[in-house]
Design a protein around this motif. Structure first.
Motif, PDB file in Angstrom:
ATOM      1  N   VAL A  53      -6.369  13.874   3.801  1.00 27.55           N
ATOM      2  CA  VAL A  53      -7.561  13.585   4.433  1.00 27.55           C
ATOM      3  C   VAL A  53      -7.071  12.725   5.892  1.00 27.55           C
ATOM      4  CG1 VAL A  53      -9.426  11.315   4.472  1.00 27.55           C
ATOM      5  CG2 VAL A  53      -8.444  12.614   2.449  1.00 27.55           C
ATOM      6  N   ILE A  54      -5.728  11.974   6.035  1.00 24.79           N
ATOM      7  CA  ILE A  54      -6.201  12.022   7.556  1.00 24.79           C
ATOM      8  C   ILE A  54      -5.372  13.486   8.697  1.00 24.79           C
ATOM      9  CG2 ILE A  54      -3.923  11.851   8.983  1.00 24.79           C
ATOM     10  CD1 ILE A  54      -5.000   8.879   8.297  1.00 24.79           C
ATOM     11  N   LYS A  55      -5.480  14.620   7.779  1.00 24.27           N
ATOM     12  CA  LYS A  55      -5.245  15.410   8.312  1.00 24.27           C
ATOM     13  C   LYS A  55      -6.674  15.883   9.728  1.00 24.27           C
ATOM     14  CE  LYS A  55      -1.316  17.611   7.666  1.00 24.27           C
ATOM     15  NZ  LYS A  55      -0.180  18.559   6.651  1.00 24.27           N
ATOM     16  N   GLU A  66       0.125  13.272  -0.787  1.00 21.36           N
ATOM     17  CA  GLU A  66      -0.899  13.603  -0.284  1.00 21.36           C
ATOM     18  C   GLU A  66      -1.707  13.813   0.484  1.00 21.36           C
ATOM     19  OE1 GLU A  66      -0.616  19.200  -1.797  1.00 21.36           O
ATOM     20  OE2 GLU A  66       0.675  17.746  -3.221  1.00 21.36           O
ATOM     21  N   PHE A  67      -2.919  13.056  -1.008  1.00 21.96           N
ATOM     22  CA  PHE A  67      -3.960  13.272  -1.140  1.00 21.96           C
ATOM     23  C   PHE A  67      -4.088  12.597  -0.042  1.00 21.96           C
ATOM     24  CE2 PHE A  67      -8.464  11.805  -1.399  1.00 21.96           C
ATOM     25  CZ  PHE A  67      -9.305  13.375  -2.408  1.00 21.96           C
ATOM     26  N   PHE A  68      -4.481  11.462   0.307  1.00 26.36           N
ATOM     27  CA  PHE A  68      -4.062  10.674   1.588  1.00 26.36           C
ATOM     28  C   PHE A  68      -3.442  11.658   3.209  1.00 26.36           C
ATOM     29  CE2 PHE A  68      -1.608   8.001   5.217  1.00 26.36           C
ATOM     30  CZ  PHE A  68      -3.092   6.444   5.460  1.00 26.36           C
ATOM     31  N   TYR A  94     -11.859   4.713  -9.298  1.00 28.93           N
ATOM     32  CA  TYR A  94     -12.764   5.751  -9.424  1.00 28.93           C
ATOM     33  C   TYR A  94     -11.901   6.205 -10.526  1.00 28.93           C
ATOM     34  CZ  TYR A  94     -17.636   4.873  -7.082  1.00 28.93           C
ATOM     35  OH  TYR A  94     -18.979   5.021  -7.071  1.00 28.93           O
ATOM     36  N   LEU A  95     -11.076   6.889 -10.338  1.00 27.34           N
ATOM     37  CA  LEU A  95     -10.031   8.041 -10.319  1.00 27.34           C
ATOM     38  C   LEU A  95      -9.225   6.743 -11.938  1.00 27.34           C
ATOM     39  CD1 LEU A  95      -7.109   9.259  -8.148  1.00 27.34           C
ATOM     40  CD2 LEU A  95      -8.929  10.246  -9.507  1.00 27.34           C
ATOM     41  N   LYS A  96      -8.870   5.233 -11.874  1.00 31.58           N
ATOM     42  CA  LYS A  96      -8.642   4.562 -13.343  1.00 31.58           C
ATOM     43  C   LYS A  96      -9.518   4.360 -14.285  1.00 31.58           C
ATOM     44  CE  LYS A  96      -4.862   2.499 -10.553  1.00 31.58           C
ATOM     45  NZ  LYS A  96      -3.368   1.549 -10.040  1.00 31.58           N
ATOM     46  N   GLN A  97     -10.967   4.464 -13.393  1.00 30.35           N
ATOM     47  CA  GLN A  97     -11.931   3.857 -14.446  1.00 30.35           C
ATOM     48  C   GLN A  97     -12.304   5.143 -15.444  1.00 30.35           C
ATOM     49  OE1 GLN A  97     -15.540   3.252 -11.926  1.00 30.35           O
ATOM     50  NE2 GLN A  97     -16.314   2.558 -13.764  1.00 30.35           N
ATOM     51  N   GLN A  98     -11.810   6.283 -15.261  1.00 29.25           N
ATOM     52  CA  GLN A  98     -12.094   7.093 -15.481  1.00 29.25           C
ATOM     53  C   GLN A  98     -10.764   7.879 -16.435  1.00 29.25           C
ATOM     54  OE1 GLN A  98     -15.416  10.271 -14.083  1.00 29.25           O
ATOM     55  NE2 GLN A  98     -16.477   8.505 -13.006  1.00 29.25           N
ATOM     56  N   ASN A  99      -9.937   7.083 -16.626  1.00 28.53           N
ATOM     57  CA  ASN A  99      -8.646   7.376 -16.578  1.00 28.53           C
ATOM     58  C   ASN A  99      -7.941   9.106 -16.271  1.00 28.53           C
ATOM     59  OD1 ASN A  99      -7.732   5.445 -18.187  1.00 28.53           O
ATOM     60  ND2 ASN A  99      -9.309   6.180 -19.738  1.00 28.53           N
ATOM     61  N   LEU A 100      -8.158   9.555 -14.884  1.00 30.21           N
ATOM     62  CA  LEU A 100      -8.319  10.933 -14.315  1.00 30.21           C
ATOM     63  C   LEU A 100      -6.913  10.696 -13.574  1.00 30.21           C
ATOM     64  CD1 LEU A 100     -11.853  11.871 -12.855  1.00 30.21           C
ATOM     65  CD2 LEU A 100     -10.773  12.298 -15.137  1.00 30.21           C
ATOM     66  N   ALA A 101      -6.099  12.389 -13.220  1.00 35.19           N
ATOM     67  CA  ALA A 101      -5.392  11.923 -12.507  1.00 35.19           C
ATOM     68  C   ALA A 101      -6.285  12.755 -11.038  1.00 35.19           C
ATOM     69  CB  ALA A 101      -3.981  12.816 -12.792  1.00 35.19           C
ATOM     70  N   VAL A 102      -5.072  12.317  -9.723  1.00 36.96           N
ATOM     71  CA  VAL A 102      -5.531  13.033  -8.572  1.00 36.96           C
ATOM     72  C   VAL A 102      -5.448  14.652  -8.725  1.00 36.96           C
ATOM     73  CG1 VAL A 102      -4.377  12.478  -6.189  1.00 36.96           C
ATOM     74  CG2 VAL A 102      -3.915  10.549  -7.356  1.00 36.96           C
ATOM     75  N   HIS A 158       0.996  -0.873  -0.763  1.00 37.32           N
ATOM     76  CA  HIS A 158       0.037   0.234  -0.035  1.00 37.32           C
ATOM     77  C   HIS A 158       0.642   1.376   0.131  1.00 37.32           C
ATOM     78  CE1 HIS A 158      -3.879  -2.964   2.156  1.00 37.32           C
ATOM     79  NE2 HIS A 158      -3.462  -2.985   0.925  1.00 37.32           N
ATOM     80  N   SER A 159       1.591   1.728   0.321  1.00 37.54           N
ATOM     81  CA  SER A 159       2.797   1.903   1.242  1.00 37.54           C
ATOM     82  C   SER A 159       3.399   2.829  -0.775  1.00 37.54           C
ATOM     83  CB  SER A 159       4.486   2.286   1.452  1.00 37.54           C
ATOM     84  OG  SER A 159       4.797   0.600   1.491  1.00 37.54           O
ATOM     85  N   PHE A 160       3.918   1.797  -1.436  1.00 39.91           N
ATOM     86  CA  PHE A 160       4.727   1.356  -3.070  1.00 39.91           C
ATOM     87  C   PHE A 160       3.250   2.552  -3.209  1.00 39.91           C
ATOM     88  CE2 PHE A 160       7.557  -1.509  -1.785  1.00 39.91           C
ATOM     89  CZ  PHE A 160       9.185  -0.985  -2.270  1.00 39.91           C
ATOM     90  N   THR A 161       1.979   2.134  -3.289  1.00 38.90           N
ATOM     91  CA  THR A 161       1.325   2.888  -4.589  1.00 38.90           C
ATOM     92  C   THR A 161       0.647   4.201  -3.726  1.00 38.90           C
ATOM     93  OG1 THR A 161      -0.082   0.343  -4.371  1.00 38.90           O
ATOM     94  CG2 THR A 161      -1.509   1.911  -5.312  1.00 38.90           C
ATOM     95  N   LEU A 162       0.943   4.318  -2.992  1.00 38.63           N
ATOM     96  CA  LEU A 162       0.854   5.548  -2.435  1.00 38.63           C
ATOM     97  C   LEU A 162       1.810   6.620  -3.536  1.00 38.63           C
ATOM     98  CD1 LEU A 162      -0.127   5.486   1.129  1.00 38.63           C
ATOM     99  CD2 LEU A 162      -1.931   6.309  -0.320  1.00 38.63           C
TER     100      LEU A 162
END
Length: 659
Positions: free
Chosen positions: A462-464, A457-459, A484-492, A445-449
């Protein structure tokens, strides 16, 4: 001179006169040796196609692939490597060119201190040995966008050598296991970039832009320790993260400016082609565009609008235990996805060629992103073609450490290796370790983040802002949000859901105001970009969990009264009759009727619900069968349209059954 031999060239069906020492009377017949050959401990002769490979029987031998990379990263600096010209993307053509960049007679290079510091910092981060003395060389080749006819580089004695890059490959059935791998780094060297060439096929002319000429580059040469496109792509992504963390390069794989192409000065317009999956706008415009210059169509016959990170891949195949095969080089790969595809395609192409009795030529190829294949460009140049020579206008570059620094040295005139080492920022590997320790997340999970741009940065934002547990935040960010991002080909950065909105949603879920299924409904509404907050959506759609314990007790009691019989809960509209065999204690009265209602009446939202049939064996429940308990919980939740808290239902059922 070695004895000449005859070799049969199957591709052209002719004999080629070649020498074992690498020379040849026919350029394509005998490719020259390369640095990568000696890296693997093999002589240059081992890579030469001195004879055509015999066609093996399929399945008789396995093939092994060898992949090495040369990565060119543009240094983040305000000026160029050897001149004071400004470095700025999207500037008008030929507006950032000094006399030295244009190679006018009498101009001399002046080394940029920032570029040297960036090279040292990168070398330290990659566990390299920093040479206190390094040299500059001239690499000669003739092309229109190289005014001097040579490139200043570091071929003999580079600034950093013998490093290593550690990266992780996800493996296992669910990609839940991270396998660490290490690729050796042969060297890191400073060199100049070339200009840009725009080929106008309609008018048979080439337009030159020298804004990029002389920009400082870091060339990172990775040893051929990789074996597939996935490994190469993962290693490049890890290097990209390191360069960005250091600030030595922005390391964007592709870059394009709408402002520069739509500015009125050159009268240019853009017509983008069809978007492809996982391609950013920069990649699309850089790779698939037609430029109209002075109302004349200017087609880009090669990729000239490159980003700040470009990769050349050297690929060969051989049978395990045998000498390395002949390598080909795939040039100018400016997308991690294209890098993996190009390498995997080239491996399969070479295997197929050899299994069908052909031979592999030592050549330079390009990757056609639309066709998904590599195409031959030219013969591969050897060192003798470049005619390397020492750069006469630059003295040796001398660096110091704490022990060798002269006492009277001017800090502005020297570079201290140890001082740079002390300023190294936190590297991605350290960040991943902190994520695992601080939030208790899995390593994968850390690799994916970190691998997804902007996701960490998004994660953290949210934590804060949320009171929810980090594990729940991790699950929602990596599964729901990223899905959802990958489904619609969107960047963060293009997400319609902000960190604040997701944090508020998780607070509602954490306080048991809504159920998990209701939370997903709220997330879907947030994705529609209607500007509503999670609380507004919950209120409008009445998604709050039932808090009336008395009503829930009545529901649980009615379900349990069914004993082992078939339990039918039916809510029918006015004018419809109830099933004759339905127990009155479970029958739900039509709207406006009070027949067969429990003591305090059913909640209004149960009317007109769907027919739900469950076979419940209470004897199994009393024996502690968890499946039977789950059936009872599911029955109650269906009756309340999933608004009943499953935890509360379970507690009530267990209390009544004395489990």
């Amino acid at each position: 001179m070695a004895a000449p031999v005859l070799r049969w060239g199957s591709g052209a069906r002719r004999w080629v006169f070649a020498r074992v020492d690498g020379g040849s009377c026919h350029r394509r017949g005998a490719p020259t040796g390369s640095t990568s050959n000696r890296i693997r401990g093999q002589s240059s002769v081992a890579q030469q196609p001195l004879h055509t490979a015999q066609k093996p029987r399929k399945g008789e031998h396995k093939w092994a692939a060898v992949v090495g990379l040369e990565i060119h990263a543009q240094i983040s600096s305000n000026s160029k490597l050897f001149s004071g010209s400004q470095v700025r993307f999207s500037a008008p053509p030929n507006s950032l060119v000094s006399f030295f960049d244009a190679s006018l007679p009498g101009t001399l290079p002046v080394l940029n201190r920032r570029c040297v510091e960036a090279a040292v910092m990168t070398g330290l981060a990659l566990n390299c040995h920093i040479n206190k003395k390094s040299l500059f060389d001239r690499k000669h080749y003739f092309y229109a966008d190289l005014p001097a006819g040579y490139q200043i580089t570091q071929q003999r004695l580079p600034i950093a050598v013998n490093g290593s890059l550690i990266y992780g490959i996800c493996a296992g059935k669910k990609q839940s296991q991270v396998i660490p791998k290490t690729v050796r780094i042969k060297q890191i060297q400073l060199e100049q970039d070339s200009g840009k060439s725009l080929h106008d096929d309609l008018r048979s002319q080439t337009l030159i832009d020298l804004n990029r000429a002389g920009v400082g580059l870091l060339e990172v040469v990775l040893e051929p320790d990789m074996s597939c496109g996935e490994e190469a792509a993962t290693a490049v992504r890890e290097l990209q993260l390191i360069l960005q963390a250091l600030g030595t390069s922005q390391a964007n794989m592709a870059e394009f400016s709408l402002d520069s192409l739509m500015s009125p000065q050159p009268n240019i317009n853009i017509r983008p082609t069809t978007l492809q999956r996982h391609q950013t706008l920069n990649e699309i415009m850089a790779l698939n565009s037609s430029v109209f210059l002075r109302k004349k169509t200017l087609c880009l016959s090669r990729t000239v609008l490159k980003g700040q990170l470009r990769v050349d891949a050297n690929i060969s195949v051989h049978h395990p235990g045998e000498p390395l095969g002949v390598r080909t080089e795939v040039k100018n790969l400016n997308s991690i996805r294209f890098l993996a595809k190009a390498i995997d395609y080239e491996i399969q192409r070479q295997i197929s060629e050899l299994e069908n009795g052909g031979e592999i030529l030592n050549e330079t190829r390009s990757f056609h992103h639309k066709l998904g294949c590599t195409m031959s460009m030219r013969d591969k140049e050897g060192k003798q073609d470049y005619r390397f020579m020492p750069e006469p206008n630059l003295p040796p570059l001398v660096l110091y450490d704490a022990t060798s620094l002269p006492a009277d040295a001017d800090p502005q005139q020297v570079i201290n290796i140890d001082q740079i080492r002390e300023t190294l920022p936190e590297l991605p590997s350290v960040t991943r370790e902190k994520l695992v320790q601080q939030y208790g997340m899995l390593l994968e999970h850390s690799f994916t983040l970190l691998n997804e741009v902007g996701l960490l940065e998004f994660f953290q934002n949210v934590i804060k802002e949320t009171r929810a547990e980090p594990k729940r935040v991790t699950s929602w960010v990596l599964n729901t949000f990223l899905g959802y991002l990958k489904q619609q080909n969107l960047a963060v950065s293009e997400s319609p859901v902000t960190p604040s909105a997701l944090a508020e949603l998780l607070d509602l879920l954490d306080s048991r105001t809504i159920s998990s299924s209701a939370a997903k409904q709220v997330f879907e509404e947030l994705w529609k970009r209607e500007g509503k907050t999670p609380r507004q959506i919950v209120s409008e759609k009445q998604l709050e969990l039932m808090q009336d314990q008395g009503v829930l007790e009545q529901l649980c009691h009615s379900v349990m009264e069914a004993h082992p019989q078939v339990v039918t809960i039916s809510g029918r509209g006015e004018g419809q009759s109830q099933p004759q065999d339905m127990p009155k204690s479970l029958a739900i009265a039509p709207c406006g009727s009070t027949e067969a209602l429990p003591k305090n009446g059913w909640p209004s939202f149960i009317n007109n619900s769907l027919i739900v049939i469950f076979l419940v064996k209470v004897m199994d429940v009393k024996k502690g069968n968890p499946r039977a308990v789950n059936k009872l919980i599911g029955l109650v939740r269906k009756a309340t349209q999933s608004r009943a808290d499953p935890v509360m239902i379970k507690e009530l059922l267990e209390k009544k059954l004395s489990l």
